[in-house]
Write a protein that holds these residues in place. Structure first.
Motif, PDB file in Angstrom:
ATOM      1  N   THR A 211       0.836  -1.203   0.000  1.00  0.00           N
ATOM      2  CA  THR A 211       0.000   0.000   0.000  1.00  0.00           C
ATOM      3  C   THR A 211       0.866   1.245   0.000  1.00  0.00           C
ATOM      4  OG1 THR A 211      -0.156   0.062   2.409  1.00  0.00           O
ATOM      5  CG2 THR A 211      -1.884  -1.149   1.236  1.00  0.00           C
ATOM      6  N   GLY A 212       0.302   2.301  -0.558  1.00  0.00           N
ATOM      7  CA  GLY A 212       0.970   3.591  -0.601  1.00  0.00           C
ATOM      8  C   GLY A 212       0.067   4.586  -1.293  1.00  0.00           C
ATOM      9  N   TRP A 213       0.591   5.777  -1.504  1.00  0.00           N
ATOM     10  CA  TRP A 213      -0.202   6.876  -2.053  1.00  0.00           C
ATOM     11  C   TRP A 213       0.287   7.243  -3.452  1.00  0.00           C
ATOM     12  CZ3 TRP A 213      -4.357   9.081   0.439  1.00  0.00           C
ATOM     13  CH2 TRP A 213      -4.552   8.667   1.760  1.00  0.00           C
ATOM     14  N   MET A 214      -0.685   7.499  -4.344  1.00  0.00           N
ATOM     15  CA  MET A 214      -0.364   7.916  -5.711  1.00  0.00           C
ATOM     16  C   MET A 214      -1.235   9.105  -6.089  1.00  0.00           C
ATOM     17  SD  MET A 214       0.139   4.234  -7.588  1.00  0.00           S
ATOM     18  CE  MET A 214       0.920   4.924  -9.029  1.00  0.00           C
ATOM     19  N   HIS A 215      -0.654  10.013  -6.856  1.00  0.00           N
ATOM     20  CA  HIS A 215      -1.412  11.162  -7.347  1.00  0.00           C
ATOM     21  C   HIS A 215      -2.427  10.675  -8.374  1.00  0.00           C
ATOM     22  CE1 HIS A 215      -2.325  15.011  -9.266  1.00  0.00           C
ATOM     23  NE2 HIS A 215      -1.981  15.527  -8.095  1.00  0.00           N
ATOM     24  N   VAL A 216      -3.606  11.267  -8.357  1.00  0.00           N
ATOM     25  CA  VAL A 216      -4.692  10.842  -9.243  1.00  0.00           C
ATOM     26  C   VAL A 216      -4.296  10.908 -10.720  1.00  0.00           C
ATOM     27  CG1 VAL A 216      -5.850  13.098  -9.388  1.00  0.00           C
ATOM     28  CG2 VAL A 216      -7.189  10.989  -9.542  1.00  0.00           C
ATOM     29  N   SER A 217      -3.380  11.796 -11.073  1.00  0.00           N
ATOM     30  CA  SER A 217      -2.959  11.928 -12.473  1.00  0.00           C
ATOM     31  C   SER A 217      -2.188  10.692 -12.961  1.00  0.00           C
ATOM     32  CB  SER A 217      -2.106  13.182 -12.667  1.00  0.00           C
ATOM     33  OG  SER A 217      -0.883  13.056 -11.964  1.00  0.00           O
TER      34      SER A 217
END
Length: 120
Positions: A41-47
């Protein structure tokens, strides 16, 4: 993929494979917390994400059929890890497009669709 929802957070992972299915598990402004098929798991920019639904073959080599029935002709064989675009899912069957060839597969052999999810 970053450790938090912003460019100030360290990069944890760089995905190079296109169309990899990811599960969105949280949102924070323009950032999405995602999980991959290995549980990372982690965070990604919507773009960096697409709304196009994809799923990955899991387990071993699987048959995709002409119709949603194991009695129908085999359309193609797909190895574990192959990714296809989800065209539809209803009941236990999903229709995938893998490199321009469409076929039906039981959803239990896919990562990227929920157990009772209907996709039109």
């Amino acid at each position: 993929m970053r450790s938090g929802p912003g460019r100030q957070y360290p990069i944890l992972w760089v995905y190079e494979r296109t169309q990899l299915p990811l599960e969105v598990i949280d949102e924070h402004r323009a950032w999405r917390q995602v999980r991959d098929h290995e549980g990372t798991t982690g965070w990604m920019h919507v773009s960096l994400l697409s709304s196009r639904r994809t799923a990955m073959i899991i387990g071993t080599t699987r048959k995709l059929y002409d119709d949603p029935s194991p009695a129908s002709a085999t359309r193609l064989l797909a190895d574990a890890g192959v990714i296809g675009e989800v065209k539809s899912c209803e009941g236990i069957w999903c229709q995938l497009d893998i490199d321009g060839t469409e076929g039906w597969i039981e959803r239990r052999y896919l990562w990227g669709v929920y157990e009772r999810e209907i996709i039109d």
